[in-house]
Scaffold this active site. Structure first.
Site, mmCIF file in Angstrom:
data_model
loop_
_atom_site.group_PDB
_atom_site.id
_atom_site.type_symbol
_atom_site.label_atom_id
_atom_site.label_comp_id
_atom_site.label_asym_id
_atom_site.label_seq_id
_atom_site.Cartn_x
_atom_site.Cartn_y
_atom_site.Cartn_z
ATOM 1 N N VAL A 77 0.854 -1.173 0.000
ATOM 2 C CA VAL A 77 0.000 0.000 0.000
ATOM 3 C C VAL A 77 0.899 1.235 0.000
ATOM 4 O O VAL A 77 1.808 1.346 0.827
ATOM 5 C CB VAL A 77 -0.885 -0.008 1.275
ATOM 6 C CG1 VAL A 77 -1.782 1.214 1.313
ATOM 7 C CG2 VAL A 77 -1.684 -1.295 1.355
ATOM 8 N N CYS A 78 0.656 2.158 -0.919
ATOM 9 C CA CYS A 78 1.494 3.364 -1.015
ATOM 10 C C CYS A 78 1.347 4.226 0.233
ATOM 11 O O CYS A 78 0.233 4.603 0.608
ATOM 12 C CB CYS A 78 1.103 4.189 -2.232
ATOM 13 S SG CYS A 78 1.870 5.821 -2.223
ATOM 14 N N VAL A 79 2.462 4.550 0.863
ATOM 15 C CA VAL A 79 2.421 5.275 2.139
ATOM 16 C C VAL A 79 1.813 6.673 1.994
ATOM 17 O O VAL A 79 0.969 7.067 2.811
ATOM 18 C CB VAL A 79 3.822 5.317 2.800
ATOM 19 C CG1 VAL A 79 4.865 6.009 1.917
ATOM 20 C CG2 VAL A 79 3.758 6.004 4.157
#
Lengths: 119, 123, 98
Positions: A77-79
């Site tokens: 998941v992209c931070v």
């Protein structure tokens, strides 16, 4: 063959996550490898363990978690996108991890094909 | 960082800025990909060409104006910016309306460039 | 190249952009893009014309869900998700016209 997958939309609102999941399952059944599934934009909402769909509906989040557990798939998941939308380690479903956009670029480099699912 | 592999990455921008987040978050991936020393191209098609329109003023919508970032791309060695001619013309625009130097391509030329890529990302 | 389109041609210009720009290869219609291949749709003639230079495939589960599997235009090939995977593997690269 090694596939990387990018999911740009959240669960239920768009079909993107469903299409990506069914693609991954079919690819695994065909003997391919899913190198990584990267969740970006509203796609990060696929990772919320607070999701509670009605019982007669598919559980999009749990389905990804199970696929990851059964096949050792890296769900990233992209931070930056996650923090914008209130997704943190505290509410992350099993099998997902939060990391940087570099993981998407790396998946493009290391996979034989990168397939994008979005709106 | 993966050593020794430079792939051709193309970012296809087809969304206008501000109405949705895609243009901004696409730019964030472009900046990261530059750090991986890949062969990066950006193409602007359909309403994506509006991302490059000169003179964006975002104070009134209380949103960050990220258009100056396109001019900074050169500093990240991202120098291949392509715009489809048909998309420009359909919007009453020409190169002079854009805030950065681009190469204008016909649809056919763009298709051939796309065929040469290893990874095509669209948002 | 494999071109994946997922929007109805009456809602978004994705299919038009794809057909305008795509070189030789295959177009795969998934999700709402399957409506483009419905007989009598306004986009069907454009699709039929494109078939002279491109192969056009339709993801059957999406066509079935939308009740148009029995009215697809001639010349399109239907595939299931395994066929979708084979198309991605069988082309050197792919682009999703989101």
């Amino acid at each position: 063959m090694k596939f990387g997958i990018l999911v740009n939309e959240g669960p239920y609102q768009h079909q993107a996550s469903d299409s990506a999941y069914l693609f991954c399952r079919a690819a695994l059944a065909r003997g391919h490898e899913i190198h990584r599934v990267f969740f970006y934009h509203d796609g990060v909402n696929n990772s919320s363990r607070l999701t509670e769909p009605p019982q007669d509906d598919r559980n999009v989040v749990a389905r990804w978690s199970k696929l990851a557990a059964d096949h050792g798939i890296d769900l990233v998941v992209c931070v930056a996108a996650a923090l914008r939308r209130g997704i943190k380690d505290d509410n992350l479903a099993p099998g997902f991890r939060i990391s940087g956009l570099g993981q998407l670029v790396e998946s493009g480099i290391q996979s034989d094909r990168l397939v994008v699912f979005g709106d | 960082m993966t050593e020794g592999i430079a792939k051709k990455f193309m970012f296809v921008n087809r969304s206008a800025p501000y109405g949705t987040v895609y243009a901004l978050e696409s730019l964030e991936v472009v900046l990261i990909s530059a750090a991986f020393d890949q062969d990066v191209s950006l193409v602007f098609v359909d309403d994506g060409v509006w991302q490059l329109k000169k003179g964006q003023q975002t104070k009134g919508i209380e949103t960050k104006n990220f258009s100056p970032t396109y001019r900074a791309l050169e500093g990240y060695d991202v120098e291949k910016l392509y715009v489809e001619r048909e998309s420009l013309e359909a919007r009453g625009l020409d190169e002079g309306d854009l805030l950065v130097d681009v190469t204008v391509l016909s649809s056919g030329e763009l298709g051939r460039l796309m065929d040469e890529q290893d990874v095509v990302l669209s948002f | 190249m494999l071109h994946i389109v997922n929007k109805s041609p009456l809602e978004r210009p994705s299919l038009d952009a794809c057909l305008r720009i795509a070189g030789p290869g295959t177009v795969l219609l998934i999700e709402d893009a399957v409506y483009a291949a419905a007989r009598g749709s306004a986009a069907a003639p454009r699709l039929a014309e494109a078939m002279q230079r491109l192969k056009v495939c339709v993801l059957l589960p999406d066509a079935e869900a939308r009740a148009i599997a029995d009215r697809l235009i001639d010349g399109v090939t239907t595939v299931d998700y395994a066929g979708f995977v084979d198309l991605v593997a069988g082309h050197p690269n792919c682009q999703s016209w989101l």
